[in-house]
Design a protein around this motif. Sequence first.
Motif, mmCIF file in Angstrom:
data_model
loop_
_atom_site.group_PDB
_atom_site.id
_atom_site.type_symbol
_atom_site.label_atom_id
_atom_site.label_comp_id
_atom_site.label_asym_id
_atom_site.label_seq_id
_atom_site.Cartn_x
_atom_site.Cartn_y
_atom_site.Cartn_z
ATOM 1 N N PHE A 72 0.562 -1.402 0.220
ATOM 2 C CA PHE A 72 0.111 -0.098 0.017
ATOM 3 C C PHE A 72 0.798 1.189 -0.233
ATOM 4 C CE2 PHE A 72 -2.861 3.114 3.202
ATOM 5 C CZ PHE A 72 -3.211 3.906 2.042
ATOM 6 N N GLY A 105 4.281 1.440 -0.058
ATOM 7 C CA GLY A 105 5.273 1.731 -1.033
ATOM 8 C C GLY A 105 5.103 1.507 -2.735
ATOM 9 N N ASP A 147 10.278 -6.725 -3.248
ATOM 10 C CA ASP A 147 8.896 -7.495 -2.600
ATOM 11 C C ASP A 147 9.098 -9.030 -2.600
ATOM 12 O OD1 ASP A 147 6.464 -5.674 -2.215
ATOM 13 O OD2 ASP A 147 6.265 -7.663 -2.101
ATOM 14 N N ASN A 148 8.965 -9.981 -1.501
ATOM 15 C CA ASN A 148 8.276 -11.256 -1.661
ATOM 16 C C ASN A 148 7.124 -11.869 -1.910
ATOM 17 O OD1 ASN A 148 7.101 -10.621 0.830
ATOM 18 N ND2 ASN A 148 7.991 -12.843 1.589
ATOM 19 N N PHE A 149 6.501 -10.450 -2.339
ATOM 20 C CA PHE A 149 4.435 -11.227 -2.061
ATOM 21 C C PHE A 149 3.930 -11.616 -0.812
ATOM 22 C CE2 PHE A 149 6.353 -10.083 -6.915
ATOM 23 C CZ PHE A 149 5.706 -8.826 -7.050
ATOM 24 N N CYS A 205 12.365 -10.491 -4.099
ATOM 25 C CA CYS A 205 13.302 -10.827 -2.934
ATOM 26 C C CYS A 205 12.750 -10.983 -1.395
ATOM 27 C CB CYS A 205 14.149 -9.731 -3.047
ATOM 28 S SG CYS A 205 15.857 -9.476 -1.727
ATOM 29 N N ASP A 206 13.320 -12.179 -1.365
ATOM 30 C CA ASP A 206 12.839 -11.806 0.762
ATOM 31 C C ASP A 206 13.678 -11.266 1.015
ATOM 32 O OD1 ASP A 206 12.528 -12.862 3.184
ATOM 33 O OD2 ASP A 206 10.394 -14.396 1.930
ATOM 34 N N LEU A 266 10.464 -0.089 4.147
ATOM 35 C CA LEU A 266 9.162 -0.515 4.671
ATOM 36 C C LEU A 266 8.136 -2.371 4.755
ATOM 37 C CD1 LEU A 266 7.363 1.784 1.808
ATOM 38 C CD2 LEU A 266 7.468 2.373 4.278
ATOM 39 N N VAL A 304 10.720 -11.612 10.706
ATOM 40 C CA VAL A 304 10.955 -10.659 9.356
ATOM 41 C C VAL A 304 10.871 -9.648 9.899
ATOM 42 C CG1 VAL A 304 9.229 -8.906 7.260
ATOM 43 C CG2 VAL A 304 9.312 -12.158 7.676
ATOM 44 N N SER A 359 9.630 2.610 8.963
ATOM 45 C CA SER A 359 9.105 2.654 8.562
ATOM 46 C C SER A 359 7.534 2.116 10.174
ATOM 47 C CB SER A 359 8.256 1.379 7.803
ATOM 48 O OG SER A 359 8.144 0.474 7.410
ATOM 49 N N SER A 360 8.430 3.180 11.303
ATOM 50 C CA SER A 360 7.639 2.697 12.512
ATOM 51 C C SER A 360 6.328 2.612 12.641
ATOM 52 C CB SER A 360 8.762 3.220 13.328
ATOM 53 O OG SER A 360 7.982 2.414 15.424
ATOM 54 N N TYR A 404 3.572 -6.894 16.904
ATOM 55 C CA TYR A 404 3.981 -6.227 16.034
ATOM 56 C C TYR A 404 4.510 -5.086 16.288
ATOM 57 C CZ TYR A 404 3.090 -2.822 12.151
ATOM 58 O OH TYR A 404 3.239 -1.708 11.819
ATOM 59 N N LYS A 413 8.447 -3.864 15.922
ATOM 60 C CA LYS A 413 8.590 -2.387 15.155
ATOM 61 C C LYS A 413 9.643 -1.531 16.634
ATOM 62 C CE LYS A 413 6.588 -1.973 10.993
ATOM 63 N NZ LYS A 413 7.698 -1.947 10.740
ATOM 64 N N THR A 430 -2.312 4.889 11.293
ATOM 65 C CA THR A 430 -2.958 4.279 10.869
ATOM 66 C C THR A 430 -3.088 5.426 9.674
ATOM 67 O OG1 THR A 430 -3.936 4.023 12.291
ATOM 68 C CG2 THR A 430 -5.452 3.478 10.613
ATOM 69 N N VAL A 431 -2.279 4.645 8.217
ATOM 70 C CA VAL A 431 -2.889 4.898 6.607
ATOM 71 C C VAL A 431 -3.725 4.453 6.473
ATOM 72 C CG1 VAL A 431 -1.468 5.373 5.276
ATOM 73 C CG2 VAL A 431 -0.515 5.307 7.289
HETATM 74 N N1 LIG Z 1 -0.556 0.967 6.771
HETATM 75 C C1 LIG Z 1 -0.604 1.450 7.965
HETATM 76 O O1 LIG Z 1 -1.856 1.855 8.785
HETATM 77 C C2 LIG Z 1 0.388 1.472 8.624
HETATM 78 C C3 LIG Z 1 1.022 1.743 10.642
HETATM 79 C C4 LIG Z 1 2.181 2.147 11.158
HETATM 80 C C5 LIG Z 1 2.829 1.724 10.531
HETATM 81 N N2 LIG Z 1 2.948 1.141 9.157
HETATM 82 C C6 LIG Z 1 4.381 0.130 8.533
HETATM 83 O O2 LIG Z 1 4.595 0.808 7.258
HETATM 84 C C7 LIG Z 1 5.187 -0.868 6.513
HETATM 85 C C8 LIG Z 1 4.218 -0.392 4.913
HETATM 86 O O3 LIG Z 1 2.509 -1.010 5.347
HETATM 87 P P1 LIG Z 1 1.657 -1.561 4.306
HETATM 88 O O4 LIG Z 1 0.209 -0.909 5.203
HETATM 89 O O5 LIG Z 1 1.630 -0.700 3.371
HETATM 90 O O6 LIG Z 1 2.091 -2.910 4.174
HETATM 91 P P2 LIG Z 1 1.787 -3.828 3.238
HETATM 92 O O7 LIG Z 1 1.525 -4.969 3.191
HETATM 93 O O8 LIG Z 1 0.765 -3.400 1.839
HETATM 94 O O9 LIG Z 1 3.586 -3.897 2.438
HETATM 95 C C9 LIG Z 1 4.692 -4.371 3.380
HETATM 96 C C10 LIG Z 1 5.178 -5.448 2.034
HETATM 97 O O10 LIG Z 1 5.647 -5.802 2.469
HETATM 98 C C11 LIG Z 1 6.314 -7.127 1.344
HETATM 99 N N3 LIG Z 1 6.710 -7.845 2.849
HETATM 100 C C12 LIG Z 1 5.857 -8.297 3.347
HETATM 101 N N4 LIG Z 1 7.423 -9.131 4.560
HETATM 102 C C13 LIG Z 1 8.389 -9.438 3.122
HETATM 103 C C14 LIG Z 1 9.750 -9.772 3.315
HETATM 104 N N5 LIG Z 1 9.911 -10.946 3.971
HETATM 105 N N6 LIG Z 1 10.398 -10.118 2.355
HETATM 106 C C15 LIG Z 1 10.261 -8.944 1.480
HETATM 107 N N7 LIG Z 1 9.134 -7.933 1.171
HETATM 108 C C16 LIG Z 1 8.376 -8.429 2.443
HETATM 109 C C17 LIG Z 1 3.947 -7.123 1.579
HETATM 110 O O11 LIG Z 1 4.510 -8.312 0.586
HETATM 111 C C18 LIG Z 1 3.933 -5.917 0.993
HETATM 112 O O12 LIG Z 1 3.760 -5.468 -0.130
HETATM 113 C C19 LIG Z 1 5.444 -1.202 7.024
HETATM 114 O O13 LIG Z 1 6.302 -2.034 7.718
HETATM 115 C C20 LIG Z 1 4.157 -1.630 8.339
HETATM 116 O O14 LIG Z 1 4.305 -2.205 9.470
HETATM 117 C C21 LIG Z 1 1.761 1.168 8.119
#
Ligand SMILES: NC(=O)c1ccc[n+]([C@@H]2O[C@H](COP(=O)([O-])OP(=O)(O)OC[C@H]3O[C@@H](n4cnc5c(N)ncnc54)[C@H](O)[C@@H]3O)[C@@H](O)[C@H]2O)c1
Length: 321
Positions: free
Chosen positions: A13, A15, A33-35, A62-63, A85, A104, A127-128, A154, A158, A183-184
């Motif tokens: 989201f 990224g 990204d590892n999907f 890539c993981d 992220l 992870v 990204s915390s 979780y 962080k 909360t994004v």
């Molecule tokens: N969305 C929010 O409200 C929010 C709030 C606080 C923090 N965050 C942090 O921001 C970051 C992005 O969040 P988001 O909402 O876009 O989440 P998201 O799940 O949409 O994006 C995270 C991406 O990381 C990838 N990923 C997961 N494990 C992986 C690995 N081992 N190797 C490579 N890629 C990997 C996933 O496939 C995914 O595409 C995260 O670190 C999340 O903890 C998000």
Amino acid sequence: MTEYTLITGGCGFIGSHLIDQLIKQNQPIICIDNFDNFYSKENKLLNIKHAESSDLFTLIECDIRNISLLNTIFETYNITSVVHLAAKAGVRPSIESPSEYFDVNVNGTVNILETMQKFDVKKLVFSSSSSVYGNNIKIPYNENDNVDFPISPYAASKKAGELLNYTFHKLYNIDIINLRFFTVYGPRQRPDLAIHKFFKLLYSDKPIDVYGDGSTSRDYTFIDDIISGITSSLEKLKNEKNIYEVINLGNNSPITLSELINLIETTTKLKFKKNNLPMQQGDVNRTYADIKKAEKLINYSPSTSMKDGLHLFKKWYEENN
Ligand SMILES: NC(=O)c1ccc[n+]([C@@H]2O[C@H](COP(=O)([O-])OP(=O)(O)OC[C@H]3O[C@@H](n4cnc5c(N)ncnc54)[C@H](O)[C@@H]3O)[C@@H](O)[C@H]2O)c1
């Protein structure tokens, strides 16, 4: 030589929006990204559909736990900054599988830091999360508040990431900004998060689960405001040295769950069916960001009201479902 920004978790989201913005700014990007199966690969590929047509964009599956592939990537491309992220996101599922979250979010983060140190990459945005504040009593949440009381694996992962970042900053002079996102929401929001989940259920005429009495509150922050906070942080890192900061990126304007439900009903002109349930473990009572530090250090000024943000989400949701 071309200078690349590496974005981990770039198909997610936040990224994917960052990638769109960096492409607008003409910046070459390596996205890894590892999907992860938290939600579908199909959704993630849709997130980066526009980016894929740009010469500035390179996607590598890539993981972040695969250190040898990370080494190859840093060897191949002249990476000069990293936005990290990639993570197992989501508070509630972390209670079911804490070791996976730590693998992870903590081991993966050490791999990124170790590879940065090895290849002399000195600029990192991490990204915390607001969840590190746990059930902080004092509001609004300030970066100087004690965050030693996370109430989910979780959140603890962080906080561990922030600690590791400090260590690598001290040992190897890596300049680091930890951004605590609140909360994004917005187009492409993760399907597990409240607004997206609520829209899906509302549009399919199914009931939503309402945990607690509706008085819990969240400082919902629109994606464009978060992206401007990330790009300003990258600018700051580029222009300055010896930086280690923790910065809240929130909206400074929390709303309760009941207010959110009413606002979505007004936006969609539909009525929710509700299952009322007790509060869930790991969920905090409220989040509320003090954003004075962000205003001062990175000129952050969130400008999207909840009303406008929900309309933009609705438009995206209807076009994509
Ligand atoms: N969305 C929010 O409200 C929010 C709030 C606080 C923090 N965050 C942090 O921001 C970051 C992005 O969040 P988001 O909402 O876009 O989440 P998201 O799940 O949409 O994006 C995270 C991406 O990381 C990838 N990923 C997961 N494990 C992986 C690995 N081992 N190797 C490579 N890629 C990997 C996933 O496939 C995914 O595409 C995260 O670190 C999340 O903890 C998000």
